[in-house]
Design a protein around this motif. Structure first.
Motif, PDB file in Angstrom:
ATOM      1  N   ALA A  28     -14.182  35.447  -1.276  1.00 52.27           N
ATOM      2  CA  ALA A  28     -13.651  35.350  -2.641  1.00 52.27           C
ATOM      3  C   ALA A  28     -12.647  36.460  -2.935  1.00 52.27           C
ATOM      4  O   ALA A  28     -11.785  36.317  -3.807  1.00 52.27           O
ATOM      5  CB  ALA A  28     -14.797  35.414  -3.651  1.00 52.27           C
ATOM      6  N   LEU A  29     -12.737  37.569  -2.194  1.00 51.34           N
ATOM      7  CA  LEU A  29     -11.874  38.724  -2.449  1.00 51.34           C
ATOM      8  C   LEU A  29     -10.571  38.688  -1.667  1.00 51.34           C
ATOM      9  O   LEU A  29      -9.534  39.147  -2.155  1.00 51.34           O
ATOM     10  CB  LEU A  29     -12.619  40.017  -2.110  1.00 51.34           C
ATOM     11  CG  LEU A  29     -13.839  40.372  -2.974  1.00 51.34           C
ATOM     12  CD1 LEU A  29     -14.600  41.532  -2.348  1.00 51.34           C
ATOM     13  CD2 LEU A  29     -13.416  40.721  -4.393  1.00 51.34           C
ATOM     14  N   VAL A  30     -10.602  38.164  -0.459  1.00 51.05           N
ATOM     15  CA  VAL A  30      -9.453  38.283   0.436  1.00 51.05           C
ATOM     16  C   VAL A  30      -8.489  37.117   0.271  1.00 51.05           C
ATOM     17  O   VAL A  30      -8.812  36.094  -0.338  1.00 51.05           O
ATOM     18  CB  VAL A  30      -9.916  38.374   1.903  1.00 51.05           C
ATOM     19  CG1 VAL A  30     -10.882  39.530   2.095  1.00 51.05           C
ATOM     20  CG2 VAL A  30     -10.568  37.071   2.352  1.00 51.05           C
ATOM     21  N   ALA A  61       3.678  48.759   2.011  1.00 51.93           N
ATOM     22  CA  ALA A  61       2.991  49.420   0.905  1.00 51.93           C
ATOM     23  C   ALA A  61       1.544  48.935   0.820  1.00 51.93           C
ATOM     24  O   ALA A  61       1.265  47.744   0.987  1.00 51.93           O
ATOM     25  CB  ALA A  61       3.708  49.143  -0.409  1.00 51.93           C
ATOM     26  N   THR A  62       0.651  49.865   0.552  1.00 49.77           N
ATOM     27  CA  THR A  62      -0.776  49.535   0.474  1.00 49.77           C
ATOM     28  C   THR A  62      -1.405  50.185  -0.752  1.00 49.77           C
ATOM     29  O   THR A  62      -1.155  51.354  -1.043  1.00 49.77           O
ATOM     30  CB  THR A  62      -1.526  50.016   1.732  1.00 49.77           C
ATOM     31  OG1 THR A  62      -0.943  49.421   2.892  1.00 49.77           O
ATOM     32  CG2 THR A  62      -3.000  49.641   1.658  1.00 49.77           C
ATOM     33  N   VAL A  63      -2.206  49.399  -1.450  1.00 43.64           N
ATOM     34  CA  VAL A  63      -3.018  49.892  -2.562  1.00 43.64           C
ATOM     35  C   VAL A  63      -4.459  49.489  -2.272  1.00 43.64           C
ATOM     36  O   VAL A  63      -4.720  48.345  -1.902  1.00 43.64           O
ATOM     37  CB  VAL A  63      -2.580  49.280  -3.911  1.00 43.64           C
ATOM     38  CG1 VAL A  63      -3.421  49.860  -5.042  1.00 43.64           C
ATOM     39  CG2 VAL A  63      -1.114  49.522  -4.166  1.00 43.64           C
ATOM     40  N   THR A 103      -1.864  44.667   0.521  1.00 43.96           N
ATOM     41  CA  THR A 103      -0.732  45.084   1.354  1.00 43.96           C
ATOM     42  C   THR A 103       0.494  44.240   1.040  1.00 43.96           C
ATOM     43  O   THR A 103       0.404  43.009   0.982  1.00 43.96           O
ATOM     44  CB  THR A 103      -1.075  44.950   2.849  1.00 43.96           C
ATOM     45  OG1 THR A 103      -2.248  45.729   3.128  1.00 43.96           O
ATOM     46  CG2 THR A 103       0.068  45.449   3.716  1.00 43.96           C
ATOM     47  N   ALA A 104       1.627  44.910   0.833  1.00 44.98           N
ATOM     48  CA  ALA A 104       2.893  44.223   0.581  1.00 44.98           C
ATOM     49  C   ALA A 104       3.895  44.617   1.656  1.00 44.98           C
ATOM     50  O   ALA A 104       4.055  45.798   1.969  1.00 44.98           O
ATOM     51  CB  ALA A 104       3.444  44.591  -0.795  1.00 44.98           C
ATOM     52  N   THR A 105       4.557  43.637   2.251  1.00 42.34           N
ATOM     53  CA  THR A 105       5.534  43.911   3.308  1.00 42.34           C
ATOM     54  C   THR A 105       6.945  43.509   2.899  1.00 42.34           C
ATOM     55  O   THR A 105       7.875  43.653   3.679  1.00 42.34           O
ATOM     56  CB  THR A 105       5.154  43.159   4.595  1.00 42.34           C
ATOM     57  OG1 THR A 105       5.049  41.758   4.316  1.00 42.34           O
ATOM     58  CG2 THR A 105       3.843  43.667   5.148  1.00 42.34           C
ATOM     59  N   GLY A 106       7.100  43.008   1.674  1.00 34.07           N
ATOM     60  CA  GLY A 106       8.418  42.603   1.210  1.00 34.07           C
ATOM     61  C   GLY A 106       9.197  43.766   0.626  1.00 34.07           C
ATOM     62  O   GLY A 106       8.822  44.942   0.757  1.00 34.07           O
ATOM     63  N   TRP A 132       1.336  40.034  -2.314  1.00 32.05           N
ATOM     64  CA  TRP A 132       0.307  40.890  -1.727  1.00 32.05           C
ATOM     65  C   TRP A 132      -0.659  40.068  -0.881  1.00 32.05           C
ATOM     66  O   TRP A 132      -0.937  38.921  -1.178  1.00 32.05           O
ATOM     67  CB  TRP A 132      -0.492  41.605  -2.824  1.00 32.05           C
ATOM     68  CG  TRP A 132       0.311  42.543  -3.650  1.00 32.05           C
ATOM     69  CD1 TRP A 132       0.945  42.262  -4.823  1.00 32.05           C
ATOM     70  CD2 TRP A 132       0.574  43.925  -3.375  1.00 32.05           C
ATOM     71  NE1 TRP A 132       1.574  43.372  -5.302  1.00 32.05           N
ATOM     72  CE2 TRP A 132       1.365  44.419  -4.438  1.00 32.05           C
ATOM     73  CE3 TRP A 132       0.209  44.792  -2.343  1.00 32.05           C
ATOM     74  CZ2 TRP A 132       1.798  45.732  -4.496  1.00 32.05           C
ATOM     75  CZ3 TRP A 132       0.648  46.105  -2.402  1.00 32.05           C
ATOM     76  CH2 TRP A 132       1.431  46.564  -3.463  1.00 32.05           C
ATOM     77  N   GLN A 133      -1.184  40.710   0.140  1.00 31.86           N
ATOM     78  CA  GLN A 133      -2.246  40.139   0.967  1.00 31.86           C
ATOM     79  C   GLN A 133      -3.462  41.038   0.823  1.00 31.86           C
ATOM     80  O   GLN A 133      -3.367  42.257   1.022  1.00 31.86           O
ATOM     81  CB  GLN A 133      -1.813  40.071   2.436  1.00 31.86           C
ATOM     82  CG  GLN A 133      -2.793  39.357   3.359  1.00 31.86           C
ATOM     83  CD  GLN A 133      -2.822  37.848   3.136  1.00 31.86           C
ATOM     84  OE1 GLN A 133      -1.821  37.265   2.770  1.00 31.86           O
ATOM     85  NE2 GLN A 133      -3.964  37.228   3.356  1.00 31.86           N
TER      86      GLN A 133
END
Length: 238
Positions: free
Chosen positions: A73-75, A53-55, A98-101, A82-83
Protein backbone atom coordinates in the motif's frame (compact mmCIF):
# COMPACT_ATOMS: atom_id res chain seq x y z
CA UNK A 1 -54.45 -1.24 41.02
CA UNK A 2 -54.48 -3.90 38.35
CA UNK A 3 -54.95 -1.29 35.60
CA UNK A 4 -52.03 0.72 36.97
CA UNK A 5 -49.82 -2.39 36.92
CA UNK A 6 -50.78 -3.12 33.31
CA UNK A 7 -50.04 0.49 32.29
CA UNK A 8 -46.61 0.30 33.92
CA UNK A 9 -45.88 -2.98 32.18
CA UNK A 10 -46.92 -1.51 28.82
CA UNK A 11 -44.71 1.53 29.47
CA UNK A 12 -41.71 -0.69 30.22
CA UNK A 13 -42.29 -2.76 27.08
CA UNK A 14 -42.59 0.36 24.93
CA UNK A 15 -39.41 1.77 26.48
CA UNK A 16 -37.55 -1.46 25.67
CA UNK A 17 -38.84 -1.39 22.09
CA UNK A 18 -37.76 2.24 21.62
CA UNK A 19 -34.34 1.45 23.10
CA UNK A 20 -33.86 -1.48 20.76
CA UNK A 21 -34.92 0.57 17.74
CA UNK A 22 -32.53 3.38 18.61
CA UNK A 23 -29.53 1.47 19.84
CA UNK A 24 -29.61 -2.08 18.45
CA UNK A 25 -27.70 -1.00 15.31
CA UNK A 26 -25.00 0.41 17.55
CA UNK A 27 -24.75 -2.90 19.45
CA UNK A 28 -24.30 -4.86 16.25
CA UNK A 29 -22.29 -2.31 14.23
CA UNK A 30 -18.59 -3.06 13.95
CA UNK A 31 -15.97 -0.53 12.89
CA UNK A 32 -12.76 -2.37 12.11
CA UNK A 33 -9.40 -1.14 13.40
CA UNK A 34 -7.56 0.99 10.86
CA UNK A 35 -4.45 3.00 10.08
CA UNK A 36 -4.53 6.40 8.38
CA UNK A 37 -1.40 8.27 7.29
CA UNK A 38 -1.25 11.62 5.46
CA UNK A 39 2.00 13.00 4.03
CA UNK A 40 2.36 16.59 2.83
CA UNK A 41 5.82 17.87 1.87
CA UNK A 42 6.05 21.33 0.30
CA UNK A 43 8.78 23.75 -0.74
CA UNK A 44 11.15 21.12 -2.14
CA UNK A 45 14.04 22.50 -4.23
CA UNK A 46 14.70 21.03 -7.67
CA UNK A 47 17.01 18.03 -8.01
CA UNK A 48 20.71 18.73 -8.55
CA UNK A 49 21.97 18.47 -12.12
CA UNK A 50 22.30 14.85 -13.27
CA UNK A 51 21.32 13.70 -9.81
CA UNK A 52 18.64 11.72 -8.03
CA UNK A 53 16.67 13.47 -5.31
CA UNK A 54 15.47 11.49 -2.30
CA UNK A 55 13.14 12.31 0.57
CA UNK A 56 12.48 9.87 3.39
CA UNK A 57 9.84 10.06 6.11
CA UNK A 58 8.94 7.88 9.12
CA UNK A 59 6.31 5.16 8.84
CA UNK A 60 3.53 3.99 11.17
CA UNK A 61 4.84 0.99 13.10
CA UNK A 62 4.38 -0.98 16.29
CA UNK A 63 6.85 -1.00 19.18
CA UNK A 64 9.08 -3.53 17.42
CA UNK A 65 9.36 -1.32 14.32
CA UNK A 66 7.14 -3.52 12.15
CA UNK A 67 5.03 -1.40 9.72
CA UNK A 68 1.30 -1.48 10.45
CA UNK A 69 0.42 -0.45 6.88
CA UNK A 70 1.22 -3.19 4.31
CA UNK A 71 4.24 -2.49 2.12
CA UNK A 72 2.23 -2.91 -1.07
CA UNK A 73 0.00 0.00 0.00
CA UNK A 74 2.98 2.31 0.59
CA UNK A 75 5.20 1.67 -2.42
CA UNK A 76 4.81 2.57 -6.09
CA UNK A 77 4.38 5.64 -8.26
CA UNK A 78 1.18 7.10 -6.81
CA UNK A 79 2.82 10.53 -6.42
CA UNK A 80 3.56 12.25 -9.74
CA UNK A 81 7.29 12.49 -10.32
CA UNK A 82 8.20 10.19 -7.43
CA UNK A 83 8.77 6.49 -6.86
CA UNK A 84 8.12 5.26 -3.31
CA UNK A 85 9.71 2.29 -1.55
CA UNK A 86 10.46 1.08 1.96
CA UNK A 87 14.14 1.43 2.71
CA UNK A 88 16.30 0.19 5.56
CA UNK A 89 18.26 2.95 7.34
CA UNK A 90 20.59 2.99 10.37
CA UNK A 91 17.52 3.97 12.41
CA UNK A 92 15.06 1.46 10.98
CA UNK A 93 12.66 1.31 8.04
CA UNK A 94 11.55 4.55 6.39
CA UNK A 95 9.40 5.46 3.40
CA UNK A 96 11.66 6.78 0.62
CA UNK A 97 10.49 8.93 -2.30
CA UNK A 98 12.92 9.14 -5.22
CA UNK A 99 12.76 11.55 -8.16
CA UNK A 100 15.02 11.20 -11.20
CA UNK A 101 13.49 13.88 -13.41
CA UNK A 102 14.32 17.56 -13.76
CA UNK A 103 11.81 18.64 -11.12
CA UNK A 104 10.68 17.41 -7.73
CA UNK A 105 7.04 18.42 -7.23
CA UNK A 106 5.51 18.70 -3.79
CA UNK A 107 4.47 15.40 -2.25
CA UNK A 108 0.87 14.89 -1.15
CA UNK A 109 -0.56 11.46 -0.45
CA UNK A 110 -2.84 9.68 2.03
CA UNK A 111 -3.02 6.03 3.03
CA UNK A 112 -6.13 4.45 4.56
CA UNK A 113 -5.95 0.79 5.45
CA UNK A 114 -8.50 -1.12 7.54
CA UNK A 115 -7.34 -4.25 9.34
CA UNK A 116 -9.44 -7.19 8.14
CA UNK A 117 -10.85 -9.96 10.28
CA UNK A 118 -8.71 -13.07 10.34
CA UNK A 119 -10.94 -15.82 8.93
CA UNK A 120 -8.44 -18.42 10.10
CA UNK A 121 -8.33 -17.26 13.72
CA UNK A 122 -9.46 -20.72 14.92
CA UNK A 123 -6.10 -22.13 13.83
CA UNK A 124 -3.17 -22.21 16.26
CA UNK A 125 -1.24 -18.94 16.27
CA UNK A 126 1.80 -20.39 14.51
CA UNK A 127 -0.41 -21.45 11.58
CA UNK A 128 -2.17 -18.11 11.12
CA UNK A 129 -1.18 -15.68 8.33
CA UNK A 130 -0.26 -13.21 11.10
CA UNK A 131 0.31 -13.64 14.80
CA UNK A 132 -2.56 -11.30 15.64
CA UNK A 133 -6.16 -11.14 14.49
CA UNK A 134 -7.70 -7.77 13.64
CA UNK A 135 -9.39 -7.47 17.01
CA UNK A 136 -6.17 -8.37 18.80
CA UNK A 137 -4.29 -5.80 16.72
CA UNK A 138 -6.72 -3.08 17.85
CA UNK A 139 -4.81 -2.84 21.14
CA UNK A 140 -1.43 -2.87 19.41
CA UNK A 141 0.36 0.37 20.33
CA UNK A 142 1.74 2.27 17.33
CA UNK A 143 3.31 5.57 16.31
CA UNK A 144 5.56 7.05 13.62
CA UNK A 145 8.94 5.33 13.60
CA UNK A 146 11.94 5.59 13.76
CA UNK A 147 12.17 6.99 17.27
CA UNK A 148 15.50 8.73 17.84
CA UNK A 149 14.86 10.04 21.34
CA UNK A 150 12.12 10.14 23.99
CA UNK A 151 11.69 12.34 27.08
CA UNK A 152 13.87 10.92 29.80
CA UNK A 153 15.40 8.51 27.27
CA UNK A 154 12.88 5.82 28.18
CA UNK A 155 12.44 2.90 25.80
CA UNK A 156 9.85 2.99 23.05
CA UNK A 157 7.73 0.30 24.74
CA UNK A 158 7.51 2.46 27.87
CA UNK A 159 7.11 5.82 26.11
CA UNK A 160 4.27 4.64 23.88
CA UNK A 161 2.13 4.01 26.97
CA UNK A 162 1.90 7.74 27.80
CA UNK A 163 -1.11 9.84 26.83
CA UNK A 164 0.54 12.99 25.46
CA UNK A 165 4.17 13.79 24.82
CA UNK A 166 6.76 14.83 22.25
CA UNK A 167 9.52 12.60 20.92
CA UNK A 168 12.15 12.90 18.20
CA UNK A 169 11.85 11.16 14.86
CA UNK A 170 13.76 11.79 11.62
CA UNK A 171 13.39 12.80 7.98
CA UNK A 172 15.96 12.56 5.18
CA UNK A 173 16.92 14.82 2.24
CA UNK A 174 19.49 14.25 -0.47
CA UNK A 175 20.26 15.24 -4.07
CA UNK A 176 18.65 18.67 -4.17
CA UNK A 177 20.20 21.75 -5.76
CA UNK A 178 20.97 24.56 -3.29
CA UNK A 179 17.89 26.80 -3.05
CA UNK A 180 18.01 30.61 -3.34
CA UNK A 181 18.95 32.39 -0.13
CA UNK A 182 15.47 33.82 0.28
CA UNK A 183 13.73 30.48 -0.33
CA UNK A 184 11.30 29.26 2.31
CA UNK A 185 12.08 26.07 4.17
CA UNK A 186 10.83 22.61 3.29
CA UNK A 187 7.66 21.90 5.26
CA UNK A 188 6.90 18.41 6.52
CA UNK A 189 3.30 17.79 7.59
CA UNK A 190 2.88 14.15 8.59
CA UNK A 191 -0.17 12.88 10.44
CA UNK A 192 -0.76 9.30 11.55
CA UNK A 193 -3.96 8.07 13.19
CA UNK A 194 -4.31 4.50 14.40
CA UNK A 195 -7.91 3.65 15.26
CA UNK A 196 -8.67 0.71 17.52
CA UNK A 197 -12.16 0.23 16.11
CA UNK A 198 -15.61 -0.08 17.70
CA UNK A 199 -17.57 -3.20 18.58
CA UNK A 200 -20.88 -3.38 20.50
CA UNK A 201 -20.60 0.27 21.57
CA UNK A 202 -17.10 -0.26 22.97
CA UNK A 203 -14.60 2.05 21.31
CA UNK A 204 -10.90 1.20 21.58
CA UNK A 205 -8.09 3.73 21.94
CA UNK A 206 -6.90 5.93 19.09
CA UNK A 207 -3.21 6.77 18.67
CA UNK A 208 -1.97 9.84 16.81
CA UNK A 209 1.52 10.97 15.88
CA UNK A 210 2.03 14.27 14.09
CA UNK A 211 5.01 16.07 12.58
CA UNK A 212 4.59 19.73 11.62
CA UNK A 213 7.96 21.32 11.04
CA UNK A 214 10.06 23.24 8.51
CA UNK A 215 13.56 22.18 7.50
CA UNK A 216 16.09 24.42 5.77
CA UNK A 217 16.46 23.63 2.06
CA UNK A 218 20.21 23.46 2.54
CA UNK A 219 19.90 20.48 4.87
CA UNK A 220 21.17 17.13 3.63
CA UNK A 221 21.10 13.68 5.15
CA UNK A 222 19.15 12.68 8.25
CA UNK A 223 17.43 15.57 10.05
CA UNK A 224 15.89 15.03 13.53
CA UNK A 225 12.40 16.51 13.85
CA UNK A 226 9.86 16.64 16.72
CA UNK A 227 6.71 14.53 16.69
CA UNK A 228 3.65 15.04 18.88
CA UNK A 229 2.26 11.78 20.25
CA UNK A 230 -1.20 11.47 21.74
CA UNK A 231 -3.46 8.68 22.99
CA UNK A 232 -7.21 9.29 22.81
CA UNK A 233 -8.86 6.99 25.33
CA UNK A 234 -11.68 4.74 24.19
CA UNK A 235 -14.79 3.74 26.08
CA UNK A 236 -18.51 3.47 25.50
CA UNK A 237 -19.44 5.33 22.32
CA UNK A 238 -22.95 6.13 21.09
Amino acid sequence: MKVEYVLKAITVVLAVIVFLILFSPAFTETVLPGNFYTIEITGLPGPAANGTATVMVPIPANVTGEPVIPEEALVGDRVTGWQAELRETPFGKMLAFTATGECAPDISISFEVLQTEDELQRLPRYQRPTNLTAWEMKRELRLLMPVLATPGDVGVAEFIQVSNSTYTTVVFLDGFAPPPEDAAGITFSLEYRGVGGTKRLIRENTWTATVNTAVQGTESGFVPVPAEYRVIAGGIGF
